[in-house]
Enzyme design. Structure first.
Site, mmCIF file in Angstrom:
data_model
loop_
_atom_site.group_PDB
_atom_site.id
_atom_site.type_symbol
_atom_site.label_atom_id
_atom_site.label_comp_id
_atom_site.label_asym_id
_atom_site.label_seq_id
_atom_site.Cartn_x
_atom_site.Cartn_y
_atom_site.Cartn_z
ATOM 1 N N PRO A 13 -73.232 -12.803 -11.581
ATOM 2 C CA PRO A 13 -74.082 -13.725 -12.362
ATOM 3 C C PRO A 13 -75.277 -14.261 -11.578
ATOM 4 C CG PRO A 13 -71.957 -14.726 -11.846
ATOM 5 C CD PRO A 13 -71.923 -13.336 -11.322
ATOM 6 N N HIS A 28 -59.732 -7.786 3.990
ATOM 7 C CA HIS A 28 -59.496 -9.076 4.646
ATOM 8 C C HIS A 28 -58.045 -9.522 4.576
ATOM 9 C CE1 HIS A 28 -64.042 -9.954 4.002
ATOM 10 N NE2 HIS A 28 -63.827 -9.163 5.018
HETATM 11 C C1 BV8 Z 1 -66.003 -9.577 12.306
HETATM 12 C C2 BV8 Z 1 -60.061 -13.921 4.430
HETATM 13 C C3 BV8 Z 1 -66.311 -9.165 14.616
HETATM 14 C C4 BV8 Z 1 -59.648 -15.313 4.780
HETATM 15 C C5 BV8 Z 1 -62.498 -13.814 4.730
HETATM 16 C C6 BV8 Z 1 -73.184 -9.878 10.912
HETATM 17 C C7 BV8 Z 1 -74.124 -10.752 10.387
HETATM 18 C C8 BV8 Z 1 -73.789 -12.101 10.161
HETATM 19 C C9 BV8 Z 1 -72.489 -12.578 10.479
HETATM 20 C C10 BV8 Z 1 -71.579 -11.697 11.004
HETATM 21 C C11 BV8 Z 1 -71.908 -10.363 11.228
HETATM 22 N N1 BV8 Z 1 -70.808 -9.736 11.745
HETATM 23 C C12 BV8 Z 1 -69.815 -10.625 11.871
HETATM 24 C C13 BV8 Z 1 -70.248 -11.839 11.431
HETATM 25 C C14 BV8 Z 1 -69.443 -13.060 11.409
HETATM 26 C C15 BV8 Z 1 -68.637 -13.187 10.137
HETATM 27 C C16 BV8 Z 1 -69.537 -13.392 8.961
HETATM 28 O O1 BV8 Z 1 -69.837 -12.437 8.236
HETATM 29 N N2 BV8 Z 1 -69.891 -14.630 8.715
HETATM 30 C C17 BV8 Z 1 -70.650 -14.978 7.523
HETATM 31 C C18 BV8 Z 1 -70.257 -16.395 7.092
HETATM 32 C C19 BV8 Z 1 -72.130 -14.859 7.806
HETATM 33 N N3 BV8 Z 1 -67.783 -12.035 9.937
HETATM 34 C C20 BV8 Z 1 -66.588 -12.025 10.548
HETATM 35 O O2 BV8 Z 1 -66.210 -12.884 11.313
HETATM 36 C C21 BV8 Z 1 -65.704 -10.817 10.266
HETATM 37 N N4 BV8 Z 1 -65.220 -10.319 11.533
HETATM 38 O O3 BV8 Z 1 -67.072 -9.163 12.002
HETATM 39 O O4 BV8 Z 1 -65.444 -9.367 13.518
HETATM 40 C C22 BV8 Z 1 -65.397 -9.028 15.765
HETATM 41 C C23 BV8 Z 1 -65.278 -7.780 16.400
HETATM 42 C C24 BV8 Z 1 -64.440 -7.669 17.498
HETATM 43 C C25 BV8 Z 1 -63.693 -8.776 17.927
HETATM 44 C C26 BV8 Z 1 -63.800 -10.006 17.271
HETATM 45 C C27 BV8 Z 1 -64.653 -10.146 16.180
HETATM 46 C C28 BV8 Z 1 -64.491 -11.219 9.458
HETATM 47 C C29 BV8 Z 1 -64.902 -11.715 8.106
HETATM 48 C C30 BV8 Z 1 -63.653 -11.934 7.236
HETATM 49 C C31 BV8 Z 1 -63.505 -13.405 6.928
HETATM 50 N N5 BV8 Z 1 -62.376 -13.607 6.006
HETATM 51 N N6 BV8 Z 1 -61.429 -13.926 3.904
HETATM 52 C C32 BV8 Z 1 -59.486 -16.175 3.568
HETATM 53 O O5 BV8 Z 1 -59.726 -15.704 2.446
HETATM 54 O O6 BV8 Z 1 -59.105 -17.330 3.757
HETATM 55 S S1 BV8 Z 1 -64.029 -13.887 4.081
HETATM 56 C C33 BV8 Z 1 -63.921 -14.583 2.542
HETATM 57 O O7 BV8 Z 1 -65.202 -15.094 2.251
HETATM 58 C C34 BV8 Z 1 -63.656 -13.594 1.457
HETATM 59 O O8 BV8 Z 1 -62.715 -12.629 1.835
HETATM 60 C C35 BV8 Z 1 -64.998 -13.016 1.163
HETATM 61 O O9 BV8 Z 1 -65.284 -11.947 2.018
HETATM 62 C C36 BV8 Z 1 -65.902 -14.159 1.559
HETATM 63 C C37 BV8 Z 1 -66.360 -14.855 0.299
HETATM 64 O O10 BV8 Z 1 -67.279 -14.034 -0.236
HETATM 65 P P1 BV8 Z 1 -67.176 -13.614 -1.764
HETATM 66 O O11 BV8 Z 1 -65.916 -12.885 -2.016
HETATM 67 O O12 BV8 Z 1 -68.446 -12.945 -2.066
HETATM 68 O O13 BV8 Z 1 -67.061 -14.975 -2.552
HETATM 69 P P2 BV8 Z 1 -68.212 -16.039 -2.726
HETATM 70 O O14 BV8 Z 1 -67.555 -17.282 -3.190
HETATM 71 O O15 BV8 Z 1 -69.073 -16.046 -1.502
HETATM 72 O O16 BV8 Z 1 -69.115 -15.455 -3.895
HETATM 73 C C38 BV8 Z 1 -68.571 -15.309 -5.171
HETATM 74 C C39 BV8 Z 1 -69.583 -14.540 -5.977
HETATM 75 O O17 BV8 Z 1 -69.000 -14.346 -7.263
HETATM 76 C C40 BV8 Z 1 -70.880 -15.312 -6.192
HETATM 77 O O18 BV8 Z 1 -71.966 -14.444 -5.929
HETATM 78 C C41 BV8 Z 1 -70.834 -15.707 -7.657
HETATM 79 O O19 BV8 Z 1 -72.119 -15.634 -8.249
HETATM 80 C C42 BV8 Z 1 -69.966 -14.631 -8.230
HETATM 81 N N7 BV8 Z 1 -69.213 -15.007 -9.436
HETATM 82 C C43 BV8 Z 1 -68.807 -16.235 -9.845
HETATM 83 N N8 BV8 Z 1 -68.149 -16.111 -11.021
HETATM 84 C C44 BV8 Z 1 -68.131 -14.788 -11.340
HETATM 85 C C45 BV8 Z 1 -68.798 -14.079 -10.318
HETATM 86 N N9 BV8 Z 1 -68.965 -12.751 -10.346
HETATM 87 C C46 BV8 Z 1 -68.444 -12.082 -11.393
HETATM 88 N N10 BV8 Z 1 -67.777 -12.686 -12.399
HETATM 89 C C47 BV8 Z 1 -67.600 -14.026 -12.410
HETATM 90 N N11 BV8 Z 1 -66.946 -14.614 -13.410
#
Ligand code: BV8
Length: 243
Positions: A214, A119
């Protein structure tokens, strides 16, 4: 912490290890995860609403300032024991691939070598119109600053929701997920696609899939092993147990 003996056995003979990390790996460095409530000024916004090209076109200043705030926070953060354990593990395995969803540069700063930034990277800036990285631009009070070549707005070099994935990194990530003996999904809610499909791709290709997190995620029921807890605690103990 004790680990299932067959897991340790599997990991100790693994020649090709692929890891996918999410924001949870940087949580213990003080970098808020996406699902944590945003702090202070940003509490009223959802990342999915700010990390999009539409939001940038509509409110370039607000989006630029959100990233400037995150860049400052990340610059002050330090790699934590989870990042360090992955550096250690990479040294001991012939084929180690670290795929990260994080844009905070902490894996590289920790010393990881083979890192695929799915990303992008918040420390890099690019021109919104030309889509090329811009290393420097004249000091200005204008926010966002403008591209010195074409005058378009500058933006962080990260992949926003609704934006296409970087082709080379994405195909390398899928290849590393298909060719590995073991795949670890660490600190990710496994919601954002296509990153979230990588562990399933590894499963389909016969890899042993381990989740370290977690909280439960859509991967939890499918993984071969689930180690529940913080990455900064579990990873160093796991790498030590493999030594
Ligand atoms: C694309 C950069 C198509 C920016 C980010 C299929 C199904 C559903 C939706 C889609 C799909 N295909 C595409 C989509 C749409 C979309 C999507 O997935 N939406 C989601 C909301 C459903 N995807 C996209 O748009 C992607 N593009 O597919 O393009 C396309 C093709 C051609 C032309 C045009 C378009 C692009 C996605 C990239 C988005 N950018 N980041 C920025 O950072 O500002 S995403 C961003 O959020 C992060 O990079 C990361 O990926 C995501 C967050 O997720 P996590 O990293 O998991 O973090 P989160 O807070 O969610 O969870 C933290 C976890 O840690 C928790 O589980 C917690 O329990 C745990 N935790 C907490 N403490 C600890 C811990 N674990 C271990 N130790 C600890 N101490």
């Amino acid at each position: 912490m004790t680990f299932p003996p067959e897991l340790l056995q599997r990991l100790s003979i693994a020649q090709r290890v692929t890891v996918l990390t999410g924001a949870g790996v940087s949580a213990e460095s003080g970098v808020p995860t996406f699902r944590d409530a945003q702090t202070g000024l940003w509490a009223k916004f959802k990342p999915e609403e700010l990390a999009t090209p539409t939001a940038f076109r509509r409110e370039p200043r607000l989006v630029w300032e959100w990233y400037a705030w995150r860049r400052e926070l990340v610059a002050k953060a330090k790699p934590n024991p989870a990042h360090i354990a992955l550096v250690e593990w990479e040294k001991r395995v012939p084929a180690f691939t670290l795929i990260t969803q994080n844009v905070d540069d902490l894996h590289r700063r920790a010393g990881s070598r083979n890192v695929i930034e799915l990303h992008g990277n918040i420390t890099r800036t690019k021109c919104f119109d030309e889509n090329v990285v811009v290393k420097s631009w004249p000091e200005t009070a204008e926010i966002p600053p403008r591209c010195p070549r074409c005058g378009g707005f500058l933006r962080p070099d990260v992949v926003w929701f609704g934006e296409a994935m970087p082709e080379e990194e994405t195909s390398r990530a899928f290849a590393a997920s298909a060719q590995c003996d073991v795949f670890l999904s660490i600190g990710t809610s496994a919601i954002v696609h296509p990153a979230a499909s990588l562990p399933f791709h590894a499963l389909e290709h016969g890899a042993t899939v381990i989740e370290i997190n977690p909280d439960p995620t859509p991967l939890t029921d499918e993984a071969n092993y689930v180690l529940t807890g913080a990455a900064g605690v579990i990873l160093p103990e796991l790498v030590r147990a493999l030594a």
